[in-house]
Motif scaffolding. Structure first.
Motif: not given
Length: 809
Positions: A169, A210, A212, A516, A557-558
């Motif tokens: 990120t 975050d 992420e 999310w 991890t999107r």
């Protein structure tokens, strides 16, 4: 774990008969980690005891006697602080926050400055003070990131890895930039490195970050002046490689008694060249069987970028400050690509092709934020942050083809899959709004609490289409999609606790909840995930030069928006580039131990990734009549990682820093023709040498080397680079000249074996070699920089009365 905590807490209560605690910060109210804290006897200045601050700037002293003492606090790049005398008996003392001022002030026209260490270790990772590197001048943010220890940039596949792990990120001043990695790399290329103060590589983030980014976080911190007076910095770079290069940057800062203003602008021009060539075999049923191919793409790129950054902050009282940041980036890139594709068809005939792709990419990026810091009490602080990000990208493209026989004579292709050209139009927009609030409370000298909430809303839109030229007629390709839009919502809340277990040990325990939701117009079912992401960090300071850290993190991890949408694009008749709507997010669990001693750092981690994402993997469409290059999930990846950071002061004028990353990995893939597993050893080496010579000359030699490693079904050969920088500082502050030679030995080459690990769609086996400009042409850059004006004094958030009361009984 409960038993261990109970024993540590009991030991602390038995031994802590009286403590001296406090916190050390910068003028920006940021923590100063690993500052040296020395307690001196007031009578003769003999040392009584000492320690170092933790990553939050906190320190704890446990004197073994009473009396009258004083504190001396020092850290690289800051002026040494010494307190007034104070008395210590058996009761604990909490020292009000101590603000260190940067060692960069002009006194009676004499400039005194100190260069910070290039790499500083923290319990959460590393801080890279990039302005201490000679190669920063004349570079953009992407080039700087590629030189950082543990960071690997794959420009061909548009992705980063940190310590060999994908899922990174990128933050700007602590704010996530929610773009696809391709768009983010374009933004980094248009960001001038002269405007960056430092870069944080956070591999053990706490819950206030975050969740992420499974591999970690790269936080880019931009310069922010907090000195009274006016200062102007100018920089100009001229260079040449394949073609001309130029960069001009100017920054103006002015500090008032209760405010500061920073404005910077830059313009960059770069004309470069890169490309790839390869060969391979495949078995395409729609072409009648096996064929062999020589393929390639050679890119002539002309890029121009503008950057404007504005930051203003006002401090009406010693307890309150609020400000705003604004960043504008505009770029235009013209790409001219020669496409090579020569085939030996299944019947033995030859079909040559040459294509010419011409496209213009225009990008505008707007980042703005407003923030408020308010000290509710000596022990409590509230931070509010509101930001907006806007992004637009317009990319028209035209590709034309011609086909020829072995003698070079133009011929019409016999197979209908081959056409005479493509033309496409793609327009993308992204709008992001983010609000977050953080509250911190020092409950007592042994306990600190941080609480926070965050909400973000993102809207994405892409309008694109591709037409195929069949004979002399343009026809819409039915495989393309257009007018796709999506929305993303993220809601998060976290709690973070810091416990002082004893004068030398801290435990950070955090828990973050994230919800999310992502909806895309072309898919009936959206994507919704909610979960808890815990983090633990235990730090133990043995002495001022030795500390130990143990951490655990769970992260996600999107997939990027562009990873999911099935918008098709191609420059070859047999392949398309597409998204994957079935892509799953990656869940990462990491357990890590680190030891820091005398500037040396060594860490060992265990990492488990469920469904890690790999981009540009080859599969087939459902009809099995065309190859598809798209993101895919591995089933899992397990790894054992060893990190070593070793600085060596070979002489007073010569320092070397070596960084090594070693990982033993095992992963499994199922998107290939047959499921397969692989175990391999990954190795990355990074080094920096700094040499100081007479007559104000400095030399910096840096570089890195990757050994062979695997990427899904593919294998990459080892590759590396060596960079050289030479600086000459002129007398009487007349400026500095810097000569930069990136990739001295011209070795930036990515050699990939596709389908070597296990058979993939259409039994494709090929080899390709991608080379950046520096591998094809000698690149040289010369930069001149100079500063004007001076800072009268550092702005402090404390008034004079508070200064006199910093140390009290």
């Amino acid at each position: 774990m409960k038993t261990l905590l109970l024993l540590l807490t009991t030991f602390s209560s038995l031994t802590a008969w009286g403590q001296i605690t406090g916190r050390v910060t910068t003028p920006k109210n940021e923590a100063v980690p690993f500052a040296n804290i020395v307690l001196l006897a007031a009578q003769d200045s003999t040392i009584v005891t000492g320690t170092a601050t933790d990553e939050n700037g906190n320190f704890h002293l446990n004197p073994n006697k009473t009396g009258t003492f004083l504190l001396r606090i020092s850290s690289i790049g800051f002026r040494t602080y010494q307190s007034e005398n104070f008395s210590f008996h058996y009761s604990s003392i909490h020292i009000p926050p101590v603000t260190l001022t940067e060692e960069n002030n002009a006194l009676n026209e004499v400039s005194v400055s100190a260069k910070k260490e290039l790499i500083q270790q923290t319990p959460m990772g590393k801080v890279i003070n990039i302005q201490s590197s000679l190669l920063t001048k004349g570079s953009n943010a992407l080039q700087v990131l590629e030189r950082l220890p543990g960071v690997i940039s794959d420009r061909r596949n548009n992705q980063f890895s940190l310590n060999g792990q994908s899922g990174v990120t990128i933050l700007f001043n602590g704010r996530r930039v929610p773009m696809s990695m391709e768009e983010l790399m374009n933004l980094l290329e248009s960001t001038v490195a002269d405007n960056i103060e430092k870069i944080e590589l956070i591999t053990s983030p706490t819950a206030r970050y975050d969740s992420e980014g499974g591999a970690g976080i790269i936080n880019i911190i931009f310069k922010k002046n907090e000195n009274e007076g006016t200062r102007l910095n100018l920089s100009a770079t001229a260079g040449y490689g394949y073609r001309e290069k130029a960069l001009a940057a100017a920054s103006l800062s002015h500090g008032f008694k209760k405010a500061n203003l920073n404005v910077s602008y830059s313009f960059g021009h770069n004309h470069d060249y890169s490309g790839y060539k390869g060969n391979g075999t495949s078995n395409f049923p729609f072409m009648g069987g096996y064929n062999s191919t020589i393929f390639g793409g050679l890119t002539d790129r002309l890029q121009q970028v503008h950057n404007l950054n504005v930051l203003a902050e006002f401090r009406p009282t010693a307890k309150t400050s609020f400000g705003a940041e604004l960043s504008l980036a505009s770029g235009k890139t013209h790409n001219l690509v020669e496409i090579i594709g020569d085939r030996i068809m299944p019947d033995g005939s030859f079909l040559g092709s040459r294509g010419l792709s011409e496209g213009t990419n225009q990008r505008q990026n707007f980042i703005s934020s407003a923030y408020l810091y308010h000290k509710l009490s000596p022990k409590a602080q509230l931070n509010l942050d509101l930001s907006y990000i806007g992004y637009a990208n317009n990319s028209p493209n035209l590709i034309t083809f011609r086909y020829f026989d072995r003698d070079g004579n133009n011929i019409p292709p016999t197979n209908p899959i081959f056409n005479y050209g493509n033309r496409g139009q793609s327009h993308s927009t992204i709008h992001v709004g983010v609000f977050k609030a953080d509250y911190s409370l020092q409950v007592n000298p042994k306990t600190q609490i941080e609480l926070g909430i965050k909400g973000s809303y993102t809207s994405n839109a892409n309008d694109s289409n591709v037409e195929r030229k069949v004979s002399d007629v343009w026809e819409i390709d039915p495989r393309t999609q257009s007018a796709i839009s999506g929305q993303e919502k993220i809601l998060a809340a976290y709690s973070q606790f810091r416990f002082l277990l004893n004068p030398k040990s801290n435990l950070h325990a955090g828990l973050r909840y994230e919800y999310w939701q992502r909806d895309i117009t072309i898919y009936k079912d959206g994507f919704t995930i909610a979960g808890l992401f815990p983090s633990l960090l235990y730090t133990h300071t043995v002495n001022s030069k030795t500390n130990f850290n143990l951490s655990y993190n769970r992260r996600i991890t999107r997939p990027a928006y562009t990873d999911l949408i099935s918008n098709l694009f191609y420059n070859d008749a047999t392949f398309v580039f597409s998204g994957n709507p079935l892509l799953k997010p990656t869940i990462t669990n990491v357990l890590k131990a680190e030891l820091n001693k005398n500037g040396y750092n060594m860490g060992l981690s265990l990492q488990y990734d469920m469904h890690p994402i790999l981009r540009y993997q080859i599969t087939a469409n459902p009809q099995n009549d065309i190859g598809v290059s798209s993101p895919q999930n591995l089933d899992y990846q397990k790894s054992i990682n060893l990190f070593i950071n070793a600085p060596f002061q070979l002489a007073s004028w010569w320092k070397i820093t070596l960084v090594s990353t070693t990982a033993l990995r095992r992963y499994r893939i199922s998107y290939s023709l047959n499921p397969a597993e692989k175990t391999y050893l990954f190795q990355n080496l990074n080094f920096t040498q700094h040499i100081t010579l007479p007559r104000n000359f400095e030399i910096e030699i840096s570089g890195w080397q990757n050994f062979p490693f695997f990427d899904g079904a593919n294998r990459l050969n080892g590759f590396g680079v060596v960079n050289l920088g030479i600086a000459k500082k002129l007398r009487n502050d007349k400026g500095t000249f810097q000569l930069s030679l990136p990739d001295v030995f011209q070795t930036t080459s990515y050699y990939t074996h596709i389908g070597i690990m296990t058979p993939i769609a259409f039994h494709i086996r090929s080899e390709s070699n991608f080379k950046d400009e520096t591998a094809l042409y000698r690149v040289i850059k010369l930069t001149y920089s100079r500063s004007f004006g001076k800072n009268t004094r550092n702005i402090s958030r404390s008034n004079e009365d508070e200064e006199r009361e910093r140390v009290r009984k």
